[in-house]
Motif scaffolding. Structure first.
Motif, mmCIF file in Angstrom:
data_model
loop_
_atom_site.group_PDB
_atom_site.id
_atom_site.type_symbol
_atom_site.label_atom_id
_atom_site.label_comp_id
_atom_site.label_asym_id
_atom_site.label_seq_id
_atom_site.Cartn_x
_atom_site.Cartn_y
_atom_site.Cartn_z
ATOM 1 N N MET A 11 -18.006 15.094 -59.966
ATOM 2 C CA MET A 11 -17.785 13.633 -59.835
ATOM 3 C C MET A 11 -16.837 13.604 -58.581
ATOM 4 N N SER A 12 -16.528 12.668 -57.585
ATOM 5 C CA SER A 12 -15.866 12.520 -56.948
ATOM 6 C C SER A 12 -15.172 11.148 -57.248
ATOM 7 N N GLU A 13 -13.699 11.361 -56.917
ATOM 8 C CA GLU A 13 -12.808 9.975 -57.328
ATOM 9 C C GLU A 13 -13.345 8.789 -56.378
ATOM 10 N N THR A 14 -13.680 9.188 -55.185
ATOM 11 C CA THR A 14 -14.362 7.895 -54.382
ATOM 12 C C THR A 14 -15.480 7.262 -54.888
ATOM 13 N N ALA A 15 -16.266 8.347 -55.648
ATOM 14 C CA ALA A 15 -17.577 7.789 -56.181
ATOM 15 C C ALA A 15 -17.239 6.905 -57.639
ATOM 16 N N GLU A 16 -16.258 7.296 -58.142
ATOM 17 C CA GLU A 16 -15.960 6.657 -59.298
ATOM 18 C C GLU A 16 -15.426 5.156 -58.953
#
Length: 691
Positions: free
Chosen positions: A616-621
């Motif tokens: 998981m990407s922090e941007t996606a979260e």
């Protein structure tokens, strides 16, 4: 036609550095030539000290009178002084050589035995720590001829005795490892060392304390007269010295000749034994460049450290500055092409999963310090080894030809019966990326093939002429090529000719091509063993940190009408949930493999860091629009895979220069294909991935 030496030309060269040659060495080291002439030649080096030669100074040869004796005496005394100054002397007063009390003034000895204030000799004081060196300096200054000859004699005999002892130890070890060759050589039928004048054996490592009354008697009791300085006996003493050395030297040569006869007869045994030592040393060196962590399985998809690349960068810089990654000077043969300064060493960060406490992490770190990279649970055991030997049979196929039957490799089924043995070939398939060719994968393939020559290797060429097509089409081509290769090379006519294991190694977009082909290769799912992707965009370019790459990707799509680039950008379908990469993530594939290795680098801006690591990407979260689709892809890919099967490797390169290629990440992207040191380290330490 007979070729003349003049018809050959040098095209590649390897340089080595030998250490401790006079101390005796028995070592193996392969010579691996450059990528344009990629091949390996095994080098075995044996050396020992066999004799000392006394070279008389000019003028002594023809002059037999007092002048000759004086010159020779001066030479012997000077030689003895050099020996004494290079010896490591004991600090204990009871171990100070007896010559000290004969050549040093009694007042000096008393001053040394007592501290400045008359303390006991065992008391702690700075003066006590240096008194031994003071005694040696006094002895060197006032040395007599008898003491000089005694010192030289014992130094020579001690070194020869140590050389013979080393040869005997090696032959003893060789007799214990006799597995591949049978002969009538009596390696243990060696007589005990006999020293001149029936003296007791000289023990290696104790030659510094070489002054005894027997030695002095040896010099002064010889005919020829003596004076206060013992100068008139110099020639006679020198002759006796040469005779004594010759007696011991002959016994060393006797054992050396036995070794020379044993090596051709037991070449396979010797090579296996020395190869194991070389491999252990190399593993210890390369493991210094690995920083390992064992993480709980819950962090497989959602890492706790959202900026783990920054943590890795700080650790890598600290390791380089501290000089932690040093060259393996412990090995007596050094390949100078492997000498990489610690300041520019590539550093690996390995994360494994499935541990819920800190004990697993500590055990993993301890294993790396020992140079023993642990195997993931469920990966099976290594191939069978000859009884009593510590080297893989991959090497025996070369050194034991004619001496032993080639042994089939035992593999382990990845089905329900993990411990079921079966015979077969390990097929390793290499898949290139976008606008690349099979030639780009040659260095990875060669690095693995050198350690595992018994495997079958396929450099895929099915998509060389068209890497712009969709991943479905390129996956179909790859699947067809793999099936054809297995049919031709693993017909199954015998146990050794059937397919044992099937592994895939891919770079960049090649990882997606492999995943696209896996549903079409479902018949081989029980044979799938290792999947390795080097910087492959498994999650596409939904979140790319580089604006330059985003712009370049947009331009490339417009100019080339590339279908695969459309799929990587999630623009191949108006409905995001129906795009190819989302659908591909829901198909089976990675769970078939025993090991899934995801290699990435934050310095590689060509591929998003989290996309290469499948996490998981922090941007996606924080993205309510596309984040849920991204999270669904991560879950679909990782949920069927056991956490213990996944190994993530984050590579931190050192680039001394900053240019456009390093800024846009192209340099790091290409380093996965061209950095020989990085590939050597990975293949050597994680050899179980390719067995």
């Amino acid at each position: 036609h007979t070729l003349r030496p003049s018809e050959f030309s040098e095209v590649s060269c390897c340089q080595f550095r030998l250490s401790n040659v006079l101390s005796g060495l028995h070592a193996y080291c392969p010579a691996t030539f450059d990528e344009n002439h990629f091949c390996r030649v095994g080098i075995m080096v044996h050396s020992t000290l066999v004799d000392f030669r006394l070279r008389l100074p000019s003028g002594v040869h023809n002059d037999t009178g007092q002048r000759s004796s004086g010159l020779l005496g001066d030479v012997l005394i000077e030689l003895a002084r050099g020996i004494m100054q290079t010896q490591t002397w004991p600090v204990s007063d009871t171990e100070i050589p007896t010559i000290v009390e004969t050549v040093a003034e009694q007042q000096q000895v008393e001053a040394i035995r007592m501290g400045p204030s008359g303390e006991d000799e065992d008391s702690e004081s700075p003066f006590h720590s240096v008194r031994s060196s003071n005694v040696v300096e006094a002895a060197v200054v006032t040395m007599m001829l008898s003491d000089a000859v005694s010192c030289v004699r014992n130094e020579c005999l001690g070194r020869l005795a140590a050389a013979r002892s080393s040869l005997c130890s090696f032959l003893l070890d060789l007799s214990k490892h006799q597995r591949l060759a049978q002969d009538d050589l009596q390696l243990l039928d060696i007589r005990e060392l006999k020293l001149p004048d029936n003296e007791s054996s000289v023990v290696a490592g104790q030659t510094a304390n070489c002054f005894t009354s027997m030695d002095k008697k040896l010099v002064t009791s010889r005919p020829g007269g003596s004076d206060a300085g013992g100068q008139t006996n110099a020639v006679v003493a020198a002759r006796k010295l040469v005779e004594d050395v010759s007696i011991v030297s002959a016994q060393v040569l006797e054992v050396w000749q036995l070794l020379l006869r044993a090596i051709p007869h037991r070449l396979a045994d010797v090579t296996v034994m020395l190869y194991a030592s070389w491999e252990k040393t190399l593993m210890q060196y390369f493991s210094q460049c690995f920083h390992s962590r064992m993480l709980p399985g819950s962090e497989l998809s959602h890492p706790a450290d959202k900026e783990i690349w920054l943590t890795h960068a700080r650790i890598a810089d600290g390791l380089r500055e501290s000089g932690h990654c040093q060259h393996p000077r412990l090995h007596v043969i050094e390949d100078l092409s492997w000498v990489v300064p610690a300041s520019i060493q590539t550093v690996f960060f390995e994360q494994r999963y499935g541990c819920t406490d800190g004990t697993c992490h500590q055990a993993l770190a301890a294993a790396y310090r020992r140079g023993a990279i642990p195997r993931p649970p469920g990966s099976g055991m290594s191939p069978s080894r000859p009884l009593g030997c510590n080297a893989s049979p991959r090497f025996l196929s070369h050194v034991a030809a004619g001496n032993a039957k080639r042994q089939s490799v035992h593999s382990f089924s990845s089905g329900a019966t993990d411990q079921g043995l079966y015979f077969g070939m390990h097929v390793v398939v290499f898949v290139h990326g976008f606008q690349a060719s099979s030639y780009d994968m040659r260095l990875i393939k060669n690095s693995i093939a050198l350690l595992h020559p018994q495997n079958l290797y396929l450099l895929s060429t099915a998509n060389e002429n068209d890497t712009e097509a969709s991943f479905e089409i390129m996956g179909e081509r790859l699947a067809k090529e793999v099936k054809s290769f297995i049919t031709e090379w693993c017909p199954g006519l015998s146990a050794e000719q059937c397919l044992g294991r099937l592994s895939f190694i891919a770079h960049s977009a090649g990882g997606l091509i492999v995943r696209s082909a896996l549903p079409l290769l479902i018949d081989y799912r029980w044979r799938m063993y290792t999947f390795i992707s080097f910087s492959s965009p498994h999650l596409g370019y939904m979140y790319s940190a580089s604006s330059l790459i985003n712009a370049g990707l947009w331009i490339a799509k417009r100019l080339s009408q590339s279908q695969c680039l459309e799929q990587l950008s999630f623009t191949d379908d108006p409905n995001l949930s129906n795009t190819f990469l989302v659908r591909l993530a829901e198909k089976p594939g990675l769970e078939y493999f025993k090991q899934v290795v995801l290699v990435s680098s934050k310095q590689d801006q060509y591929v998003p860091f989290e996309s290469a690591r499948i996490e998981m990407s922090e941007t996606a979260e924080c993205d309510p629009k596309f984040g849920t689709v991204y999270a669904k892809m991560v879950q679909s890919l990782l949920e069927p895979v056991k956490a213990e099967q996944v190994i993530r490797l984050d590579v931190d390169f050192h680039f001394p220069e900053r240019n456009l290629d390093t800024m846009i990440g192209r340099t790091a992207h290409i380093q996965f294909l061209e950095c020989h040191t990085m590939l050597r380290a990975l293949v050597q330490t994680h050899s179980f991935l390719f067995e």
